[in-house]
Scaffold this motif. Structure first.
Motif, PDB file in Angstrom:
ATOM      1  N   SER A  62      -6.318 -87.802  38.823  1.00  0.00           N
ATOM      2  CA  SER A  62      -4.895 -87.895  38.495  1.00  0.00           C
ATOM      3  C   SER A  62      -4.254 -89.030  39.300  1.00  0.00           C
ATOM      4  O   SER A  62      -4.828 -89.519  40.272  1.00  0.00           O
ATOM      5  CB  SER A  62      -4.194 -86.580  38.815  1.00  0.00           C
ATOM      6  OG  SER A  62      -4.156 -86.368  40.210  1.00  0.00           O
ATOM      7  N   ALA A  63      -3.057 -89.414  38.906  1.00  0.00           N
ATOM      8  CA  ALA A  63      -2.333 -90.470  39.625  1.00  0.00           C
ATOM      9  C   ALA A  63      -2.073 -90.061  41.070  1.00  0.00           C
ATOM     10  O   ALA A  63      -2.155 -90.892  41.977  1.00  0.00           O
ATOM     11  CB  ALA A  63      -1.026 -90.786  38.914  1.00  0.00           C
ATOM     12  N   GLU A  64      -1.788 -88.783  41.286  1.00  0.00           N
ATOM     13  CA  GLU A  64      -1.530 -88.293  42.643  1.00  0.00           C
ATOM     14  C   GLU A  64      -2.777 -88.384  43.512  1.00  0.00           C
ATOM     15  O   GLU A  64      -2.704 -88.744  44.684  1.00  0.00           O
ATOM     16  CB  GLU A  64      -1.018 -86.848  42.602  1.00  0.00           C
ATOM     17  CG  GLU A  64       0.359 -86.688  42.000  1.00  0.00           C
ATOM     18  CD  GLU A  64       0.344 -86.707  40.469  1.00  0.00           C
ATOM     19  OE1 GLU A  64      -0.721 -86.440  39.862  1.00  0.00           O
ATOM     20  OE2 GLU A  64       1.397 -87.012  39.885  1.00  0.00           O
ATOM     21  N   GLU A  65      -3.948 -88.070  42.943  1.00  0.00           N
ATOM     22  CA  GLU A  65      -5.199 -88.150  43.698  1.00  0.00           C
ATOM     23  C   GLU A  65      -5.529 -89.591  44.067  1.00  0.00           C
ATOM     24  O   GLU A  65      -5.951 -89.871  45.191  1.00  0.00           O
ATOM     25  CB  GLU A  65      -6.356 -87.547  42.891  1.00  0.00           C
ATOM     26  CG  GLU A  65      -6.272 -86.056  42.719  1.00  0.00           C
ATOM     27  CD  GLU A  65      -7.320 -85.521  41.774  1.00  0.00           C
ATOM     28  OE1 GLU A  65      -7.762 -84.384  41.992  1.00  0.00           O
ATOM     29  OE2 GLU A  65      -7.707 -86.237  40.820  1.00  0.00           O
ATOM     30  N   VAL A  66      -5.317 -90.511  43.132  1.00  0.00           N
ATOM     31  CA  VAL A  66      -5.574 -91.924  43.405  1.00  0.00           C
ATOM     32  C   VAL A  66      -4.613 -92.424  44.474  1.00  0.00           C
ATOM     33  O   VAL A  66      -5.021 -93.105  45.425  1.00  0.00           O
ATOM     34  CB  VAL A  66      -5.453 -92.773  42.113  1.00  0.00           C
ATOM     35  CG1 VAL A  66      -5.531 -94.252  42.421  1.00  0.00           C
ATOM     36  CG2 VAL A  66      -6.524 -92.372  41.112  1.00  0.00           C
ATOM     37  N   LEU A  89     -11.805 -97.245  50.504  1.00  0.00           N
ATOM     38  CA  LEU A  89     -11.129 -96.602  49.384  1.00  0.00           C
ATOM     39  C   LEU A  89     -12.231 -96.165  48.434  1.00  0.00           C
ATOM     40  O   LEU A  89     -13.025 -96.989  47.979  1.00  0.00           O
ATOM     41  CB  LEU A  89     -10.177 -97.564  48.677  1.00  0.00           C
ATOM     42  CG  LEU A  89      -9.605 -97.075  47.346  1.00  0.00           C
ATOM     43  CD1 LEU A  89      -8.765 -95.824  47.547  1.00  0.00           C
ATOM     44  CD2 LEU A  89      -8.810 -98.161  46.678  1.00  0.00           C
ATOM     45  N   THR A  90     -12.301 -94.883  48.144  1.00  0.00           N
ATOM     46  CA  THR A  90     -13.345 -94.344  47.275  1.00  0.00           C
ATOM     47  C   THR A  90     -12.697 -93.722  46.051  1.00  0.00           C
ATOM     48  O   THR A  90     -11.879 -92.816  46.162  1.00  0.00           O
ATOM     49  CB  THR A  90     -14.167 -93.264  48.015  1.00  0.00           C
ATOM     50  OG1 THR A  90     -14.690 -93.835  49.208  1.00  0.00           O
ATOM     51  CG2 THR A  90     -15.304 -92.762  47.151  1.00  0.00           C
ATOM     52  N   LEU A  91     -13.061 -94.234  44.867  1.00  0.00           N
ATOM     53  CA  LEU A  91     -12.582 -93.691  43.602  1.00  0.00           C
ATOM     54  C   LEU A  91     -13.787 -93.392  42.719  1.00  0.00           C
ATOM     55  O   LEU A  91     -14.834 -94.019  42.857  1.00  0.00           O
ATOM     56  CB  LEU A  91     -11.652 -94.675  42.898  1.00  0.00           C
ATOM     57  CG  LEU A  91     -10.359 -95.033  43.625  1.00  0.00           C
ATOM     58  CD1 LEU A  91      -9.598 -96.100  42.845  1.00  0.00           C
ATOM     59  CD2 LEU A  91      -9.492 -93.811  43.815  1.00  0.00           C
ATOM     60  N   ARG A  95     -19.422 -92.481  38.458  1.00  0.00           N
ATOM     61  CA  ARG A  95     -19.813 -93.549  39.387  1.00  0.00           C
ATOM     62  C   ARG A  95     -18.724 -93.748  40.423  1.00  0.00           C
ATOM     63  O   ARG A  95     -17.536 -93.683  40.104  1.00  0.00           O
ATOM     64  CB  ARG A  95     -20.059 -94.857  38.629  1.00  0.00           C
ATOM     65  CG  ARG A  95     -21.221 -94.767  37.665  1.00  0.00           C
ATOM     66  CD  ARG A  95     -21.381 -96.066  36.937  1.00  0.00           C
ATOM     67  NE  ARG A  95     -20.259 -96.206  35.993  1.00  0.00           N
ATOM     68  CZ  ARG A  95     -20.363 -96.742  34.803  1.00  0.00           C
ATOM     69  NH1 ARG A  95     -21.503 -97.215  34.379  1.00  0.00           N
ATOM     70  NH2 ARG A  95     -19.313 -96.828  34.014  1.00  0.00           N
ATOM     71  N   LYS A  96     -19.131 -93.991  41.655  1.00  0.00           N
ATOM     72  CA  LYS A  96     -18.169 -94.215  42.739  1.00  0.00           C
ATOM     73  C   LYS A  96     -17.930 -95.709  42.923  1.00  0.00           C
ATOM     74  O   LYS A  96     -18.854 -96.505  42.858  1.00  0.00           O
ATOM     75  CB  LYS A  96     -18.688 -93.641  44.055  1.00  0.00           C
ATOM     76  CG  LYS A  96     -18.647 -92.141  44.111  1.00  0.00           C
ATOM     77  CD  LYS A  96     -19.014 -91.659  45.487  1.00  0.00           C
ATOM     78  CE  LYS A  96     -18.925 -90.149  45.544  1.00  0.00           C
ATOM     79  NZ  LYS A  96     -19.229 -89.651  46.884  1.00  0.00           N
ATOM     80  N   VAL A  97     -16.677 -96.044  43.175  1.00  0.00           N
ATOM     81  CA  VAL A  97     -16.282 -97.418  43.502  1.00  0.00           C
ATOM     82  C   VAL A  97     -15.765 -97.379  44.936  1.00  0.00           C
ATOM     83  O   VAL A  97     -14.836 -96.631  45.244  1.00  0.00           O
ATOM     84  CB  VAL A  97     -15.189 -97.927  42.534  1.00  0.00           C
ATOM     85  CG1 VAL A  97     -14.733 -99.301  42.940  1.00  0.00           C
ATOM     86  CG2 VAL A  97     -15.701 -97.933  41.114  1.00  0.00           C
TER      87      VAL A  97
END
Length: 75
Positions: A21-25, A40-42, A48-50
């Protein structure tokens, strides 16, 4: 949700579709910029992790969640 990440000294931005969600990001970005995390991990829609070094972040653009388009009439 589309997330665009600008990285210092990189000619192109990173673009990913995230299931977060936008809040999590926003929370992940805030923690990285506050020094709580060196990266920063997304996670994208495919799992897949960035990972981006927090000290190299130039900007983050968080898009609106877009509904899926289905069918022949969706353009």
């Amino acid at each position: 949700m589309e997330v665009k990440i600008g990285v210092q000294h990189a000619p192109r931005e990173i673009v990913l579709e995230s299931g977060q969600s936008a809040e999590e990001v926003e929370r992940a970005v805030s923690e990285a910029l506050a020094g709580k995390s060196p990266l920063l991990t997304l996670v994208d829609e495919h799992g897949r992790k960035v990972l981006v070094p927090a000290d190299r972040l130039a900007y983050i653009e968080i898009g609106e969640p877009a509904p899926r388009k289905v069918g022949f009439g969706a353009l």
